[in-house]
Design an enzyme around this catalytic site. Sequence first.
Site, PDB file in Angstrom:
ATOM      1  N   LYS A 112      -4.045   7.978  16.754  1.00 13.77           N
ATOM      2  CA  LYS A 112      -2.569   7.792  17.225  1.00 13.77           C
ATOM      3  C   LYS A 112      -2.240   8.285  18.310  1.00 13.77           C
ATOM      4  CE  LYS A 112      -0.460   7.964  12.353  1.00 13.77           C
ATOM      5  NZ  LYS A 112      -0.205   6.726  12.260  1.00 13.77           N
ATOM      6  N   ARG A 146      -4.240   4.182   2.207  1.00 13.80           N
ATOM      7  CA  ARG A 146      -4.590   3.338   0.859  1.00 13.80           C
ATOM      8  C   ARG A 146      -5.859   3.344   0.814  1.00 13.80           C
ATOM      9  NH1 ARG A 146      -3.354  -1.760   4.970  1.00 13.80           N
ATOM     10  NH2 ARG A 146      -1.822  -0.264   5.726  1.00 13.80           N
TER      11      ARG A 146
HETATM   12  N1  BES Z   1       0.706   7.685   7.728  1.00 12.85           N
HETATM   13  C1  BES Z   1       1.028   6.390   8.287  1.00 12.85           C
HETATM   14  C2  BES Z   1       2.120   5.728   8.379  1.00 12.85           C
HETATM   15  C3  BES Z   1       3.492   6.417   9.056  1.00 12.85           C
HETATM   16  C4  BES Z   1       3.912   6.098   9.859  1.00 12.85           C
HETATM   17  C5  BES Z   1       4.425   7.117   8.207  1.00 12.85           C
HETATM   18  C6  BES Z   1       5.085   6.483  10.575  1.00 12.85           C
HETATM   19  C7  BES Z   1       5.458   7.793   8.385  1.00 12.85           C
HETATM   20  C8  BES Z   1       5.713   7.400   9.777  1.00 12.85           C
HETATM   21  C9  BES Z   1      -0.026   5.549   8.042  1.00 12.85           C
HETATM   22  O1  BES Z   1      -1.302   6.360   7.443  1.00 12.85           O
HETATM   23  C10 BES Z   1      -0.362   4.760   9.225  1.00 12.85           C
HETATM   24  O2  BES Z   1      -0.892   5.207  10.016  1.00 12.85           O
HETATM   25  N2  BES Z   1      -0.289   3.399   8.966  1.00 12.85           N
HETATM   26  C11 BES Z   1      -0.662   2.359   9.827  1.00 12.85           C
HETATM   27  C12 BES Z   1      -1.144   1.154   9.146  1.00 12.85           C
HETATM   28  C13 BES Z   1      -1.840   0.183  10.222  1.00 12.85           C
HETATM   29  C14 BES Z   1      -3.020   0.848  10.952  1.00 12.85           C
HETATM   30  C15 BES Z   1      -2.086  -1.098   9.223  1.00 12.85           C
HETATM   31  C16 BES Z   1       0.860   1.840  10.492  1.00 12.85           C
HETATM   32  O3  BES Z   1       1.741   2.133   9.752  1.00 12.85           O
HETATM   33  O4  BES Z   1       0.901   1.885  11.779  1.00 12.85           O
HETATM   34 ZN    ZN Z   2      -2.617   6.574   9.219  1.00 11.50          ZN
END
Ligand code: BES
Ligand code: ZN
Length: 503
Positions: free
Chosen positions: A276, A350
């Site tokens: 990230k 997931r």
């Molecule tokens: N933990 C994150 C989702 C999240 C984002 C929670 C912002 C709280 C605030 C999750 O693991 C994630 O990174 N999801 C990705 C999925 C994508 C790679 C398909 C996302 O939401 O960008």
């Molecule tokens: Zn994530």
Amino acid sequence: MEITAAATPASESRAAHLLVFVPSGDDVMTDGPARAIDALLDGGLGALVAEGELTGKRGQVCVVHTLGRAPMTRVLVAGLGDADGIDPERVRSATATAARRARALADGALDIAIAGAPLDGIDEAEVAQAVAEGLTLGLYRFDRHLHPEEAPKSISGATVLGADAAAVAEGVRRGVILGEATNLARDLANEPSNVLTPTEMAARAQTVARDTGLEFQVLEEAEAAEMGMGSFLGVAKGSHQPAKLIILRHRGGGDEPGLGLIGKGITFDTGGISLKPSASMISMKQDMSGGAAVIAAIAALARLGAPINATAIVPATENMPGGSAIKPSDVLTAMNGKTIEVLNTDAEGRLVLADALCYANHLGLAPLIDVATLTGACAVALGTTTTGLMTNDDALGAEVIAAGEAAGERIWALPMFEEYGDLLKSRVADVKNVGGRYAGAITAAKFLEIFAGDTPWVHLDMAGTDDSDKDRGTTVRGATGVPVRTLVRWALGRAREQEATQP
Ligand code: BES
Ligand code: ZN
Ligand code: ZN
């Protein structure tokens, strides 16, 4: 802070702070505690209404010093808005706002008057419960790592003054349990990830189990491997912290294995090799909020003695970009034998939930609710006040939405049309872990649905609602503890239904 019940009239309160409620509209000084205080203050409250300073609108708190004319030091008059729409959520929210205001003003005790108008249209135990939730939630602070120069002000104790002290005491008992459970979830989620590792999360769950009479079990990595949890363990590979599958059981009654509550337990989400950006990472200590919520919810069910069986399952691990980490395009095999092409290691929630859902099915749990900070897409779709719901059983989904409404936690359903599932087709494995640019919250749910199988299942995406950047009503800045109170109310509803259908 202890919250007690009494049948003392509001006018006899000797507290530092007395809280009374008024409606908005033409009849702000409706018959009730506010009117009694107005009489002691020679019409002082009525004068504020006449001047337009006290309107009774929602969110308003007017502070009036009694200056020796009445036994309490000051009166906080909280607005509940239009008299026709007064409900427990308004009481909860007004209580929380007023309690914070009282605390900011001075140390001391707080009395809350609920007998008579404008609350006489609602069952008194319900009102008392809402007040106790409002106090417990609204006064929450996460300050264990702070060393302030001066001790912060505090409310020393609260007493809910009603007509029927026994009914009020029962409502207070329920409200305190629900409020404290929410605060337990907040405590876990607010804890930084260097403190709350998967090991520490398991240790805290064990303490909760000891305190509430839950059964506690942990599957270590070797045991998870034996069970075939390649998806969960795949996520854990990049971290030096051992992963833990935390299990808590409440045996309240009945022959069925019972409800399954599954919570995402990523104690820190860096994104893994699909790293990230720094700014997006800051809030990721809270990526175990779903896990925290199910631990707290099952603890509340135990404290309430809910006559139902339930099991909470939390796959807990960090998502780190270590040398052993999984890489985009790796293929993992989940406990049900399904192969997963991992195209983005940041879609890790997931992956851990897939095996947790398989494990819930292995235990025969039904129905299942999973709770997860799963997708930024859900926050984009529904904002920060509404949790997304996706399900393979619309009737079950409606039950959870209704429980959320009663709890004051907003939930909205997103569709699960089969076309969305097509977006997860992989050329190298049974499924891929990302569905592309569109409908991100739904494709994540479609992925989970494969692992829930035929079991009635609800998925709650709380990526938008797990955190707040400000104090507002029962919500305080930081982890919200959503959707603990929804889960508990829903499970209690199931228990009531089960009792009604069993001879
Ligand atoms: N933990 C994150 C989702 C999240 C984002 C929670 C912002 C709280 C605030 C999750 O693991 C994630 O990174 N999801 C990705 C999925 C994508 C790679 C398909 C996302 O939401 O960008
Ligand atoms: Zn994530
Ligand atoms: Zn995550």
